[in-house]
Scaffold this motif. Structure first.
Motif, mmCIF file in Angstrom:
data_model
loop_
_atom_site.group_PDB
_atom_site.id
_atom_site.type_symbol
_atom_site.label_atom_id
_atom_site.label_comp_id
_atom_site.label_asym_id
_atom_site.label_seq_id
_atom_site.Cartn_x
_atom_site.Cartn_y
_atom_site.Cartn_z
ATOM 1 N N SER A 88 -9.143 5.596 -3.445
ATOM 2 C CA SER A 88 -8.139 5.547 -4.494
ATOM 3 C C SER A 88 -7.729 6.970 -4.842
ATOM 4 C CB SER A 88 -8.685 4.856 -5.741
ATOM 5 O OG SER A 88 -7.681 4.795 -6.735
ATOM 6 N N VAL B 281 0.827 -1.206 0.000
ATOM 7 C CA VAL B 281 0.000 0.000 0.000
ATOM 8 C C VAL B 281 0.866 1.263 0.000
ATOM 9 C CG1 VAL B 281 -1.677 1.334 1.342
ATOM 10 C CG2 VAL B 281 -1.962 -1.145 1.085
ATOM 11 N N MET C 271 -4.328 -3.702 -0.797
ATOM 12 C CA MET C 271 -4.595 -3.280 -2.169
ATOM 13 C C MET C 271 -5.665 -4.178 -2.768
ATOM 14 S SD MET C 271 -2.837 -0.589 -2.878
ATOM 15 C CE MET C 271 -3.353 -0.545 -4.585
ATOM 16 N N ILE D 105 -7.319 1.099 -2.333
ATOM 17 C CA ILE D 105 -6.823 0.728 -1.008
ATOM 18 C C ILE D 105 -8.053 0.437 -0.165
ATOM 19 C CG2 ILE D 105 -5.538 1.497 1.026
ATOM 20 C CD1 ILE D 105 -4.078 3.451 -0.985
#
Length: 92
Positions: free
Chosen positions: A76, A13, A47, A53
């Motif tokens: 996002s 991430v 993810m 995310i």
């Protein structure tokens, strides 16, 4: 039936935010959202697909038979603006 494009991945991430967020402000906002959503959801960030995310997960099934898993909440850092994703529990 087609495979879902938005699935949980093993990508990092923090690496994604640093590489994808195209301005310092968007990076800072993304890190703030990351912390806030993690605290609120109680789930670690993961993810989903190439650019979402997500935190937590739920299973959905449409009347058409299409089903899959998605994050409870997520975001996002897209080019135009940050997109937020929230599962409401509503059948609509």
């Amino acid at each position: 039936m087609a495979k879902n494009k938005t699935q949980e991945t093993g990508k990092d991430v923090l690496e994604f935010i640093n590489a994808f967020a195209d301005t310092e402000q968007k990076r800072n906002d993304s890190f703030e959202l990351l912390q806030l959503m993690q605290e609120i959801s109680g789930h670690n960030a993961k993810m989903w697909g190439p650019s979402i995310i997500g935190f937590g997960t739920y299973h959905y099934r449409y009347n058409s038979g299409h089903e899959g898993d998605a994050p409870l909440i997520g975001f996002s850092p897209r080019k135009a603006a940050i997109s937020l994703y929230v599962f409401t529990g509503s059948e609509e």
